[in-house]
Scaffold this active site. Structure first.
Site, PDB file in Angstrom:
ATOM      1  N   MET A 200      95.659  -5.160  13.939  1.00  0.00           N
ATOM      2  CA  MET A 200      94.343  -4.782  13.425  1.00  0.00           C
ATOM      3  C   MET A 200      94.121  -3.278  13.655  1.00  0.00           C
ATOM      4  SD  MET A 200      92.560  -8.088  15.225  1.00  0.00           S
ATOM      5  CE  MET A 200      90.880  -7.556  14.927  1.00  0.00           C
ATOM      6  N   ASP A 201      94.224  -2.514  12.573  1.00  0.00           N
ATOM      7  CA  ASP A 201      94.139  -1.060  12.694  1.00  0.00           C
ATOM      8  C   ASP A 201      93.190  -0.504  11.628  1.00  0.00           C
ATOM      9  OD1 ASP A 201      94.638   1.549  13.460  1.00  0.00           O
ATOM     10  OD2 ASP A 201      96.435   1.735  12.222  1.00  0.00           O
TER      11      ASP A 201
END
Length: 353
Positions: free
Chosen positions: A41-42
């Site tokens: 998750m970026d």
């Protein structure tokens, strides 16, 4: 438009969208479906900055992306879904942001336990892995409650990596494996292991009428069987490594063979347990799931950021340009199509290893 009409319209839209996804996934199901998809998750903070939102709003938007992707994966038939939610390195962020993330984690974990959540609708078991003792107590309590509440769910497994890095996972697995093996060691003359230390009698003491000439060896010494029995204590407290301890004036004669057996004068050989790959892997945090078939990282980044380094040697990485809250159905479908295209080649390579 009144509230009732709006609700009816939303239900119609949701029903149509669900039907379209069902048709799409039916087509995809003709090919191989990945058993495990892992997500990095970026982009939550960049998303918030792009839309002039508070950082917390970016993280909240990221949570809804988690729920959407989870639903798509479950509808597609993916058995294991993993999200890299919080790295140990994230503790280096500003204190107010870390505290906000802890509060958000607690709220969303508790929200997952509601009856209408996807977790209960699809019979999903929830696992939180990582160095959980680093998390705040309310988050640990909420995570433990969620794991206990879903432990009997068996249709799919949802894994959140919290306070996690791959290097920390590997160190943890090696330490636990070392402790387990040391506790299995039954040293000669009935000496046993407690808390990773081989306890021996004091120098000059006797066991079965034989004088002992060395004290104890901890797990910090070389763990190869020879080191465990080839250290001789001297009178000044220093120790030296020897290949044999000869039997002179009632001293025990120990010889360590190259095959890992310990031979003691007049007694049967004893095998020293050796640390193997399977021992380490069973103590990995990620032992609850098979290795990922697809790794997806948002924001166009191709770094693994210390995530599942041990488990991804044969895993393709897909890096769409979309920020995490923008990631959706089409990016997932494209990743699965790429997986199906390369599946035969990847399976062939695995068999050759």
């Amino acid at each position: 438009m009144d509230e009732q009409s709006r609700v009816a319209k939303n239900q119609t839209y949701e029903g149509l969208a669900s039907f379209m996804r069902k048709c799409l996934f039916s087509v995809l199901s003709v090919g191989p479906i990945p058993a495990h998809i892992a997500f990095i998750m970026d982009g939550n903070r960049r998303y918030a900055k792009r839309w002039n939102l508070a950082v917390g709003e970016g993280h909240k938007a990221g949570y809804w992306c988690v729920m959407s992707l989870l639903r798509y994966c479950l509808e597609l038939g993916v058995k294991y879904v993993t999200f890299y939610a919080f790295s140990i390195d994230n503790f280096k962020r500003p204190l107010d942001e870390v505290q906000l993330l802890m509060i958000l984690l607690q709220d969303k974990i508790e929200e997952m336990l509601e009856k209408k959540s996807y977790v209960n609708q699809f019979g999903v078991r929830v696992c939180f892995i990582g160095n959980l003792k680093l998390l705040s107590e309310p988050v640990r309590v909420a995570a433990d409650k969620a794991m206990k509440a879903t432990v009997n769910n068996s249709k799919a497994v949802l894994i959140f990596c919290l306070a996690y890095t791959s290097t920390d996972e590997i160190v943890h697995a090696v330490e636990e494996s070392c402790k387990e093996k040391m506790n299995e060691v039954q040293a000669p003359n009935g000496r046993k292991v407690s808390n990773g230390v081989i306890h021996r009698v004091k120098e000059g003491g006797k066991v079965n009428g034989v004088t002992e000439t060395y004290a104890h060896i901890s797990c910090n010494d070389n763990f190869d069987g020879e080191a465990a029995l080839g250290i001789s204590a001297t009178s000044n407290g220093n120790s030296k490594r020897v290949g044999k301890v000869k039997r002179e004036n009632g001293t025990v004669n120990h010889a360590v063979a190259s095959n890992g057996f310990v031979e003691e004068s007049g007694k049967q050989q004893q095998k020293i347990p050796q640390l193997k790959l399977v021992d380490i892997e069973k103590h990995m945090y990620m032992a609850v799931a098979p290795d990922p078939d697809i790794m997806i990282r948002s924001s166009g980044e191709t770094r693994l950021s210390n995530f599942l380094l041990w488990q991804t040697s044969n895993c393709p990485l897909y890096s769409p340009a979309a920020l995490w809250p923008e990631l959706g159905l089409w990016q997932l479908v494209w990743a699965v199509l790429n997986f199906q295209r390369d599946h035969y080649y990847m399976e062939k390579k695995k068999k050759q290893m």
